[in-house]
Write a protein that holds these residues in place. Structure first.
Motif, mmCIF file in Angstrom:
data_model
loop_
_atom_site.group_PDB
_atom_site.id
_atom_site.type_symbol
_atom_site.label_atom_id
_atom_site.label_comp_id
_atom_site.label_asym_id
_atom_site.label_seq_id
_atom_site.Cartn_x
_atom_site.Cartn_y
_atom_site.Cartn_z
ATOM 1 N N SER A 24 0.853 -1.189 0.000
ATOM 2 C CA SER A 24 0.000 0.000 0.000
ATOM 3 C C SER A 24 0.893 1.245 0.000
ATOM 4 O O SER A 24 2.094 1.169 0.307
ATOM 5 C CB SER A 24 -0.898 0.005 1.234
ATOM 6 N N ALA A 25 0.316 2.375 -0.311
ATOM 7 C CA ALA A 25 1.063 3.634 -0.277
ATOM 8 C C ALA A 25 1.604 3.884 1.130
ATOM 9 O O ALA A 25 2.711 4.402 1.304
ATOM 10 C CB ALA A 25 0.171 4.781 -0.724
ATOM 11 N N TYR A 26 0.840 3.490 2.137
ATOM 12 C CA TYR A 26 1.249 3.676 3.526
ATOM 13 C C TYR A 26 2.459 2.793 3.856
ATOM 14 O O TYR A 26 3.371 3.215 4.565
ATOM 15 C CB TYR A 26 0.076 3.355 4.462
ATOM 16 N N GLU A 27 2.460 1.569 3.337
ATOM 17 C CA GLU A 27 3.589 0.665 3.555
ATOM 18 C C GLU A 27 4.837 1.158 2.836
ATOM 19 O O GLU A 27 5.955 1.005 3.334
ATOM 20 C CB GLU A 27 3.231 -0.752 3.095
ATOM 21 N N VAL A 28 4.670 1.761 1.674
ATOM 22 C CA VAL A 28 5.806 2.333 0.947
ATOM 23 C C VAL A 28 6.434 3.455 1.767
ATOM 24 O O VAL A 28 7.654 3.561 1.870
ATOM 25 C CB VAL A 28 5.388 2.831 -0.452
ATOM 26 N N LEU A 29 5.597 4.291 2.391
ATOM 27 C CA LEU A 29 6.133 5.347 3.260
ATOM 28 C C LEU A 29 6.949 4.741 4.395
ATOM 29 O O LEU A 29 8.076 5.175 4.653
ATOM 30 C CB LEU A 29 4.994 6.186 3.851
ATOM 31 N N GLN A 30 6.381 3.752 5.066
ATOM 32 C CA GLN A 30 7.076 3.134 6.192
ATOM 33 C C GLN A 30 8.377 2.473 5.756
ATOM 34 O O GLN A 30 9.376 2.528 6.472
ATOM 35 C CB GLN A 30 6.156 2.136 6.892
ATOM 36 N N LYS A 31 8.364 1.870 4.589
ATOM 37 C CA LYS A 31 9.572 1.245 4.051
ATOM 38 C C LYS A 31 10.665 2.291 3.806
ATOM 39 O O LYS A 31 11.847 1.981 3.841
ATOM 40 C CB LYS A 31 9.214 0.528 2.744
ATOM 41 N N ASN A 32 10.244 3.537 3.590
ATOM 42 C CA ASN A 32 11.181 4.634 3.345
ATOM 43 C C ASN A 32 11.382 5.515 4.579
ATOM 44 O O ASN A 32 11.702 6.697 4.463
ATOM 45 C CB ASN A 32 10.706 5.465 2.158
ATOM 46 N N ASN A 33 11.185 4.929 5.769
ATOM 47 C CA ASN A 33 11.451 5.594 7.044
ATOM 48 C C ASN A 33 10.604 6.856 7.265
ATOM 49 O O ASN A 33 11.067 7.821 7.857
ATOM 50 C CB ASN A 33 12.943 5.907 7.197
ATOM 51 N N LEU A 34 9.386 6.832 6.757
ATOM 52 C CA LEU A 34 8.438 7.915 6.994
ATOM 53 C C LEU A 34 7.179 7.317 7.614
ATOM 54 O O LEU A 34 6.798 6.193 7.284
ATOM 55 C CB LEU A 34 8.082 8.621 5.682
ATOM 56 N N PRO A 35 6.515 8.057 8.499
ATOM 57 C CA PRO A 35 5.314 7.504 9.122
ATOM 58 C C PRO A 35 4.121 7.509 8.174
ATOM 59 O O PRO A 35 3.974 8.407 7.345
ATOM 60 C CB PRO A 35 5.074 8.445 10.307
ATOM 61 N N ARG A 36 3.265 6.510 8.294
ATOM 62 C CA ARG A 36 2.094 6.372 7.435
ATOM 63 C C ARG A 36 1.142 7.550 7.561
ATOM 64 O O ARG A 36 0.414 7.876 6.654
ATOM 65 C CB ARG A 36 1.387 5.063 7.720
ATOM 66 N N GLY A 37 1.150 8.207 8.702
ATOM 67 C CA GLY A 37 0.205 9.279 8.977
ATOM 68 C C GLY A 37 0.452 10.573 8.245
ATOM 69 O O GLY A 37 -0.302 11.528 8.427
ATOM 70 N N ILE A 38 1.479 10.645 7.409
ATOM 71 C CA ILE A 38 1.611 11.859 6.592
ATOM 72 C C ILE A 38 0.678 11.785 5.389
ATOM 73 O O ILE A 38 0.535 12.769 4.670
ATOM 74 C CB ILE A 38 3.067 12.161 6.168
ATOM 75 N N LEU A 39 0.032 10.631 5.185
ATOM 76 C CA LEU A 39 -1.024 10.486 4.182
ATOM 77 C C LEU A 39 -2.341 10.219 4.903
ATOM 78 O O LEU A 39 -2.401 9.343 5.764
ATOM 79 C CB LEU A 39 -0.760 9.291 3.258
ATOM 80 N N PRO A 40 -3.394 10.933 4.547
ATOM 81 C CA PRO A 40 -4.691 10.639 5.162
ATOM 82 C C PRO A 40 -5.276 9.332 4.634
ATOM 83 O O PRO A 40 -4.849 8.826 3.598
ATOM 84 C CB PRO A 40 -5.556 11.835 4.743
ATOM 85 N N HIS A 41 -6.262 8.803 5.369
ATOM 86 C CA HIS A 41 -7.013 7.631 4.897
ATOM 87 C C HIS A 41 -7.621 7.954 3.540
ATOM 88 O O HIS A 41 -7.934 9.106 3.255
ATOM 89 C CB HIS A 41 -8.165 7.295 5.857
ATOM 90 N N GLY A 42 -7.790 6.932 2.718
ATOM 91 C CA GLY A 42 -8.533 7.125 1.486
ATOM 92 C C GLY A 42 -7.732 7.065 0.208
ATOM 93 O O GLY A 42 -8.247 7.411 -0.849
ATOM 94 N N VAL A 43 -6.473 6.637 0.262
ATOM 95 C CA VAL A 43 -5.705 6.497 -0.981
ATOM 96 C C VAL A 43 -6.393 5.438 -1.844
ATOM 97 O O VAL A 43 -6.644 4.327 -1.391
ATOM 98 C CB VAL A 43 -4.241 6.087 -0.700
ATOM 99 N N THR A 44 -6.724 5.805 -3.094
ATOM 100 C CA THR A 44 -7.373 4.842 -3.989
ATOM 101 C C THR A 44 -6.360 4.105 -4.844
ATOM 102 O O THR A 44 -6.574 2.950 -5.196
ATOM 103 C CB THR A 44 -8.399 5.538 -4.905
ATOM 104 N N LYS A 45 -5.254 4.772 -5.178
ATOM 105 C CA LYS A 45 -4.158 4.124 -5.896
ATOM 106 C C LYS A 45 -2.945 5.035 -5.859
ATOM 107 O O LYS A 45 -3.048 6.214 -5.509
ATOM 108 C CB LYS A 45 -4.540 3.754 -7.335
#
Length: 149
Positions: A24-45
């Motif tokens: 997911s986009a959130y997992e990509v952020l975490q993989k890059n040492n950034l917290p998932r919460g810099i993206l709000p809920h609702g990413v469609t792609k």
């Protein structure tokens, strides 16, 4: 025997490519040492160019919510360049400061803090504040009724 090795190689590299796409986009952020919460809920792609780091993230519509004394707005499409611990040339995210909307140009991690830069100024928050994603409308302070099931 060499055909079997070739088939195994093709199958395993295809699997790695597909499994990488399933993040997911959130997992990509975490993989890059950034917290998932810099993206709000609702990413469609999302689209991510692994070589350049250029990304696009899509939502169904614009999304705004409060964070502390600020109001933040995400357009239905945001983009930028992702590197470990940093998003540069960010497009589509703005914050209301006093009476003016300004674009957030960069987000970067500095140890246990996240800095949001609008060019000449930046604001620093604890990474812990972004462990979960905000929701459109209410941000991190949403009321969620507890399920009885």
């Amino acid at each position: 025997m060499s055909i079997l090795v070739l088939f195994f190689f093709i199958f395993s590299t295809s699997f790695l490519f597909v499994s990488g796409q399933n993040l997911s986009a959130y997992e990509v952020l975490q993989k890059n040492n950034l917290p998932r919460g810099i993206l709000p809920h609702g990413v469609t792609k999302y689209d991510l160019n692994q070589k350049t780091g250029y990304f696009k993230v899509f939502f169904n519509s614009t999304c705004s919510f409060p964070i502390d004394s600020y109001k933040v707005k995400y357009q239905s499409k945001i983009s930028g360049y992702l590197r470990t611990g940093r998003v540069r040339q960010l497009q589509g995210v703005s914050v209301k400061v006093l009476f003016f909307w300004v674009h957030i140009e960069e987000v970067y991690r500095d140890d246990d803090d996240i800095d949001f830069s609008v060019g000449v100024a930046s604001e620093e928050f604890s990474v812990r504040n972004f462990e979960r994603s905000p929701q459109c409308g209410c941000g991190f302070d949403c009321y969620r009724p507890v399920s009885s099931i």
